[in-house]
Design a protein around this motif. Structure first.
Motif, mmCIF file in Angstrom:
data_model
loop_
_atom_site.group_PDB
_atom_site.id
_atom_site.type_symbol
_atom_site.label_atom_id
_atom_site.label_comp_id
_atom_site.label_asym_id
_atom_site.label_seq_id
_atom_site.Cartn_x
_atom_site.Cartn_y
_atom_site.Cartn_z
ATOM 1 N N GLN A 1 0.811 -1.214 0.000
ATOM 2 C CA GLN A 1 0.000 0.000 0.000
ATOM 3 C C GLN A 1 0.850 1.272 0.000
ATOM 4 O OE1 GLN A 1 -3.271 -0.322 -0.392
ATOM 5 N NE2 GLN A 1 -3.034 -2.544 -0.305
ATOM 6 N N HIS A 2 2.168 1.116 -0.006
ATOM 7 C CA HIS A 2 3.094 2.263 0.013
ATOM 8 C C HIS A 2 2.818 3.186 1.194
ATOM 9 C CE1 HIS A 2 4.395 0.927 -3.924
ATOM 10 N NE2 HIS A 2 3.122 0.909 -4.304
ATOM 11 N N ARG A 3 2.763 2.580 2.389
ATOM 12 C CA ARG A 3 2.510 3.340 3.610
ATOM 13 C C ARG A 3 3.827 3.769 4.244
ATOM 14 N NH1 ARG A 3 -1.757 3.752 1.281
ATOM 15 N NH2 ARG A 3 -3.596 2.560 1.865
ATOM 16 N N SER A 4 3.752 4.839 5.003
ATOM 17 C CA SER A 4 4.942 5.379 5.670
ATOM 18 C C SER A 4 5.270 4.579 6.925
ATOM 19 C CB SER A 4 4.691 6.838 6.058
ATOM 20 O OG SER A 4 3.717 6.909 7.094
ATOM 21 N N GLY A 5 6.471 4.801 7.435
ATOM 22 C CA GLY A 5 6.854 4.185 8.702
ATOM 23 C C GLY A 5 5.938 4.624 9.829
ATOM 24 N N ARG A 6 5.524 5.882 9.792
ATOM 25 C CA ARG A 6 4.600 6.405 10.814
ATOM 26 C C ARG A 6 3.271 5.650 10.781
ATOM 27 N NH1 ARG A 6 5.006 11.565 12.701
ATOM 28 N NH2 ARG A 6 3.392 12.099 14.185
ATOM 29 N N GLU A 7 2.754 5.410 9.567
ATOM 30 C CA GLU A 7 1.499 4.667 9.449
ATOM 31 C C GLU A 7 1.668 3.229 9.929
ATOM 32 O OE1 GLU A 7 -1.172 6.034 5.834
ATOM 33 O OE2 GLU A 7 0.953 5.987 5.235
ATOM 34 N N LEU A 8 2.803 2.633 9.625
ATOM 35 C CA LEU A 8 3.075 1.271 10.081
ATOM 36 C C LEU A 8 3.095 1.213 11.605
ATOM 37 C CD1 LEU A 8 3.976 -1.691 9.866
ATOM 38 C CD2 LEU A 8 6.316 -0.845 9.610
ATOM 39 N N LEU A 9 3.842 2.120 12.230
ATOM 40 C CA LEU A 9 3.922 2.126 13.697
ATOM 41 C C LEU A 9 2.557 2.389 14.329
ATOM 42 C CD1 LEU A 9 7.319 3.949 14.282
ATOM 43 C CD2 LEU A 9 6.790 1.536 14.655
ATOM 44 N N THR A 10 1.810 3.322 13.769
ATOM 45 C CA THR A 10 0.467 3.608 14.295
ATOM 46 C C THR A 10 -0.414 2.371 14.204
ATOM 47 O OG1 THR A 10 0.646 5.942 13.700
ATOM 48 C CG2 THR A 10 -1.586 5.069 14.030
ATOM 49 N N ALA A 11 -0.340 1.666 13.080
ATOM 50 C CA ALA A 11 -1.151 0.461 12.894
ATOM 51 C C ALA A 11 -0.757 -0.626 13.888
ATOM 52 C CB ALA A 11 -1.014 -0.050 11.454
ATOM 53 N N GLY B 1 -5.913 -13.326 18.434
ATOM 54 C CA GLY B 1 -4.924 -12.901 17.443
ATOM 55 C C GLY B 1 -5.502 -12.256 16.191
ATOM 56 N N PRO B 2 -6.565 -12.812 15.611
ATOM 57 C CA PRO B 2 -7.098 -12.182 14.401
ATOM 58 C C PRO B 2 -7.549 -10.734 14.605
ATOM 59 C CG PRO B 2 -7.938 -14.410 14.588
ATOM 60 C CD PRO B 2 -7.223 -14.104 15.882
ATOM 61 N N PHE B 3 -7.919 -10.372 15.827
ATOM 62 C CA PHE B 3 -8.325 -8.984 16.086
ATOM 63 C C PHE B 3 -7.158 -8.025 15.884
ATOM 64 C CE2 PHE B 3 -11.593 -11.296 18.417
ATOM 65 C CZ PHE B 3 -12.738 -10.610 18.039
ATOM 66 N N ALA B 4 -5.976 -8.407 16.346
ATOM 67 C CA ALA B 4 -4.807 -7.547 16.193
ATOM 68 C C ALA B 4 -4.439 -7.399 14.726
ATOM 69 C CB ALA B 4 -3.630 -8.107 16.989
ATOM 70 N N GLY B 5 -4.331 -8.518 14.039
ATOM 71 C CA GLY B 5 -3.967 -8.470 12.631
ATOM 72 C C GLY B 5 -4.985 -7.733 11.783
ATOM 73 N N ALA B 6 -6.264 -7.955 12.049
ATOM 74 C CA ALA B 6 -7.311 -7.262 11.294
ATOM 75 C C ALA B 6 -7.268 -5.760 11.569
ATOM 76 C CB ALA B 6 -8.683 -7.832 11.639
ATOM 77 N N THR B 7 -6.956 -5.388 12.803
ATOM 78 C CA THR B 7 -6.835 -3.967 13.146
ATOM 79 C C THR B 7 -5.677 -3.336 12.396
ATOM 80 O OG1 THR B 7 -7.788 -4.327 15.335
ATOM 81 C CG2 THR B 7 -6.470 -2.341 15.045
ATOM 82 N N VAL B 8 -4.528 -4.009 12.402
ATOM 83 C CA VAL B 8 -3.351 -3.501 11.691
ATOM 84 C C VAL B 8 -3.674 -3.342 10.203
ATOM 85 C CG1 VAL B 8 -0.985 -4.044 10.982
ATOM 86 C CG2 VAL B 8 -1.682 -4.409 13.357
ATOM 87 N N ALA B 9 -4.239 -4.391 9.606
ATOM 88 C CA ALA B 9 -4.564 -4.339 8.180
ATOM 89 C C ALA B 9 -5.591 -3.246 7.890
ATOM 90 C CB ALA B 9 -5.073 -5.691 7.704
ATOM 91 N N ALA B 10 -6.593 -3.102 8.754
ATOM 92 C CA ALA B 10 -7.617 -2.071 8.545
ATOM 93 C C ALA B 10 -6.993 -0.678 8.540
ATOM 94 C CB ALA B 10 -8.696 -2.175 9.624
ATOM 95 N N LYS B 11 -6.065 -0.438 9.470
ATOM 96 C CA LYS B 11 -5.390 0.867 9.514
ATOM 97 C C LYS B 11 -4.571 1.089 8.247
ATOM 98 C CE LYS B 11 -4.929 3.465 12.652
ATOM 99 N NZ LYS B 11 -5.639 4.729 12.862
ATOM 100 N N LEU B 12 -3.822 0.069 7.836
ATOM 101 C CA LEU B 12 -2.942 0.223 6.678
ATOM 102 C C LEU B 12 -3.714 0.277 5.363
ATOM 103 C CD1 LEU B 12 -0.052 -2.089 7.868
ATOM 104 C CD2 LEU B 12 -0.016 0.415 7.708
#
Length: 175
Positions: free
Chosen positions: A9-19, A48-59
């Motif tokens: 998705q070409h996200r920034s490091g800031r977006e990755l850390l926030t996610a 576990g799926p809640f964390a991963g889904a949250t990260v993916a949703a943010k990104l």
């Protein structure tokens, strides 16, 4: 999700850390004592799926409605059984990641889940936890006392509570 999506998705490091921080927060607050009556044998399986889904949703920059559906799919894909296969449990983590990504991608594609999937009569909380948490209490704690600050590095095979004893035995052996 944290490794795949930022690159695609070409996200920034800031977006990755926030996610990632947000994923820890959702996971940690769902596992809090206020959110459950019992601790599942392997909490990473149902939660576990809640964390991963949250990260993916943010990104993926999902809307609030899409994010709610991603979390609904995460609840629907939660795994609660862990009988046997104690020597090779690592395959489970791949399934948890797959379920998380699938949840976010289904929501992104327009998939919808029941609005009561968490707290409904046959929803996640009743099915996995056996009771309903105090949702307002859990929600009030989001963003406070960040869960990521309690994360530990797993240096050795085994549960986190075994890290100190393993380290002490290794130190004694070295001496």
């Amino acid at each position: 999700a944290a490794l795949r999506e930022p690159e695609q998705q070409h996200r920034s490091g800031r977006e990755l850390l926030t996610a990632v921080i947000t994923g820890y927060e959702v996971l940690g607050k769902l596992v809090m004592p206020e959110a459950q009556g019992i601790t599942p044998r392997r909490p990473s399986m149902p939660f576990g799926p809640f964390a991963g889904a949250t990260v993916a949703a943010k990104l993926l920059r999902l809307s609030p409605e899409q994010t709610a559906n991603a979390l609904g799919y995460a609840a629907d894909s939660a795994m609660g059984l862990k009988e046997g296969n104690e020597q090779q449990p690592t395959h489970i983590y791949g399934l948890i990641s797959r379920n998380a990504m699938t949840a976010a991608l289904l929501a992104q594609a327009g998939g919808e889940t029941a609005s009561s999937i968490l707290e409904g009569q046959y929803g996640f909380f009743t099915t996995i936890l056996g009771q309903h948490p105090d949702i307002p209490a859990v929600m009030a704690k989001l963003g406070k006392d960040p869960e990521i600050l309690r994360a530990t590095q797993k240096r050795y095979p085994g549960t986190a509570m075994n890290i100190a004893p393993i380290q002490l035995v290794l130190e004694l052996t070295r001496r």
